[in-house]
Scaffold this motif. Structure first.
Motif, PDB file in Angstrom:
ATOM      1  N   TRP A   1      -8.714  -5.368  -2.012  1.00 14.30           N
ATOM      2  CA  TRP A   1      -7.971  -4.612  -3.002  1.00 14.30           C
ATOM      3  C   TRP A   1      -7.941  -5.264  -4.383  1.00 14.30           C
ATOM      4  O   TRP A   1      -7.127  -4.896  -5.233  1.00 14.30           O
TER       5      TRP A   1
ATOM      6  N   HIS B   1      -5.007  -1.106   5.364  1.00 13.24           N
ATOM      7  CA  HIS B   1      -5.780  -0.490   4.278  1.00 13.24           C
ATOM      8  C   HIS B   1      -5.372   0.975   4.079  1.00 13.24           C
ATOM      9  O   HIS B   1      -5.234   1.441   2.946  1.00 13.24           O
TER      10      HIS B   1
ATOM     11  N   ALA C   1      -3.777   2.538   0.684  1.00 14.05           N
ATOM     12  CA  ALA C   1      -4.481   3.640   0.015  1.00 14.05           C
ATOM     13  C   ALA C   1      -3.566   4.849  -0.140  1.00 14.05           C
ATOM     14  O   ALA C   1      -3.548   5.508  -1.182  1.00 14.05           O
TER      15      ALA C   1
ATOM     16  N   GLN D   1      -2.480   5.801  -3.689  1.00 15.98           N
ATOM     17  CA  GLN D   1      -3.383   6.934  -3.924  1.00 15.98           C
ATOM     18  C   GLN D   1      -4.697   6.472  -4.554  1.00 15.98           C
ATOM     19  O   GLN D   1      -5.164   7.006  -5.555  1.00 15.98           O
TER      20      GLN D   1
ATOM     21  N   ASN E   1      -8.687   5.137  -3.306  1.00 16.28           N
ATOM     22  CA  ASN E   1      -9.646   4.957  -2.224  1.00 16.28           C
ATOM     23  C   ASN E   1     -10.165   3.532  -2.230  1.00 16.28           C
ATOM     24  O   ASN E   1     -10.507   2.986  -3.276  1.00 16.28           O
ATOM     25  N   LEU E   2     -10.250   2.925  -1.064  1.00 13.66           N
ATOM     26  CA  LEU E   2     -10.640   1.525  -0.963  1.00 13.66           C
ATOM     27  C   LEU E   2     -11.997   1.261  -1.595  1.00 13.66           C
ATOM     28  O   LEU E   2     -12.207   0.241  -2.243  1.00 13.66           O
TER      29      LEU E   2
ATOM     30  N   THR F   1     -12.002   0.255  -5.345  1.00 15.71           N
ATOM     31  CA  THR F   1     -11.087  -0.765  -5.874  1.00 15.71           C
ATOM     32  C   THR F   1     -11.765  -1.809  -6.730  1.00 15.71           C
ATOM     33  O   THR F   1     -11.114  -2.464  -7.529  1.00 15.71           O
TER      34      THR F   1
END
Length: 337
Positions: A44, A318, A322, A326, A328-329, A332
């Motif tokens: 992240w 995760h 997320a 809000q 999406n991984l 990041t």
């Protein structure tokens, strides 16, 4: 400037400003926060802020389970090794340091990420507790210190438990400074420390995502005892001896920490090494229980049972992050938080 431009500018100013995202990972000692925090931070784009009241002290590495620099996998860690053991470091100090670190991390486009098990420290930042300037009564403090010396720390702790049971449950008898401070607050205000904490407004200036780690109590206790054995093998006795040799006062806040108080008693000849180790294991188990008791009173924690598969747990974490932020991984690496 055209009328349309003025309208667009006004609409933008009227939009609600998104709060700064703040990720938090809490849990009792030995539950596995360190390992998981590294994986989360890498995924992240985060920088870690230590939420441990003892890791601020230099020269106290083994007893605080401080992650060595070369094992941090390139992830910046903040509020570690920032104070000498002789100098007390308070929750208010931590709040100020962590709040500043959060702003600086966010300015770099990274996600601020608090990891630790000191409930008051972490919660004071999450909800920006107001620390009242109550003042002090030196004569009262000295009286309590004399009582502890003559009757024992357990007897002084019993005084606190009688007037403020929640504080008595959270504070270890060896945490003499905080026990005395809690008694002093009641002495000076007529209101218990717990009542003052309960009056804090639990509204966060941050967009919080709090992950809590837990596991079966028997397994947690087994891990605690294993960790203590590893600390002994790594040289905890020598670490405490070095602190005593540099004349760090036995009453210093740092020396009341788990591992330091017990081993210092052994080095002074007050008990055998075997007895000191057994007491350390017992006190650490009790500390973990107090940590969980504190966390149960916190709001909005997403609990993860660490007794399950680590990979599955990580994927669950995760997904929680997320959903909360809000984001999406997979995006990041370029995401500015």
């Amino acid at each position: 400037m055209s009328e349309d431009s003025n309208i667009l500018k006004q609409e933008k100013e009227d939009l609600p400003q998104r709060k700064q995202p703040l990720l938090v990972l809490i849990g009792p000692t030995a539950v596995g926060k360190t390992r998981m925090s590294l994986d989360i931070a890498k995924a992240w784009n985060a920088e870690i802020i230590s939420g441990d009241s003892m890791q601020v002290y230099r020269g106290m590495d083994i007893g605080t389970a401080k992650l060595p620099f070369d094992e941090r996998e390139g992830i910046p860690h903040h509020l570690i090794d920032i104070s000498e053991p002789e100098v007390p470091y308070s929750a208010a100090d931590f709040q100020a340091g962590a709040t500043q670190a959060i702003s600086q991390i966010a300015e770099r486009g990274k996600l601020p990420f608090i990891v630790g098990g000191t409930g008051l420290y972490v919660e004071s930042v999450c909800y920006q507790f107001q620390f009242a300037e109550i003042g002090s009564d030196e004569a009262f403090r000295q009286e309590q210190e004399r009582f502890a010396t003559e009757q024992g720390a357990e007897a002084l702790h019993a005084r606190l438990s009688a007037i403020d049971p929640p504080a008595g449950e959270r504070l270890h008898p060896n945490d003499l400074r905080r026990v005395i401070r809690a008694l002093e607050v009641y002495h000076m205000t007529g209101q218990t420390f717990s009542e003052q904490q309960a009056g804090q407004t639990k509204v966060s200036p941050y967009e919080l995502c709090i992950i809590g780690l837990t596991m079966d109590r028997a397994e947690l206790y087994r891990r605690i005892e294993q960790r203590v054995d590893e600390m002994m093998e790594q040289g905890l006795v020598d670490e405490v001896r070095q602190l005593l040799n540099r004349d760090v006062p036995p009453a210093a806040v740092a020396m009341q920490g788990l591992g330091y108080k017990e081993i210092a008693d052994y080095l002074r000849g007050d008990c055998t090494l075997e007895a000191a180790v057994e007491r350390l294991k017992r006190d650490t188990r009790r500390f973990a229980k107090r940590q969980l008791s504190w966390f149960r009173h916190m709001n909005d924690i997403h609990w993860i049972d660490m007794g399950e598969n680590f990979h599955n747990n990580l994927q669950t974490v995760h997904a929680i992050i997320a959903g909360k932020f809000q984001v999406n991984l997979e995006y990041t690496s370029n995401q500015s938080f």
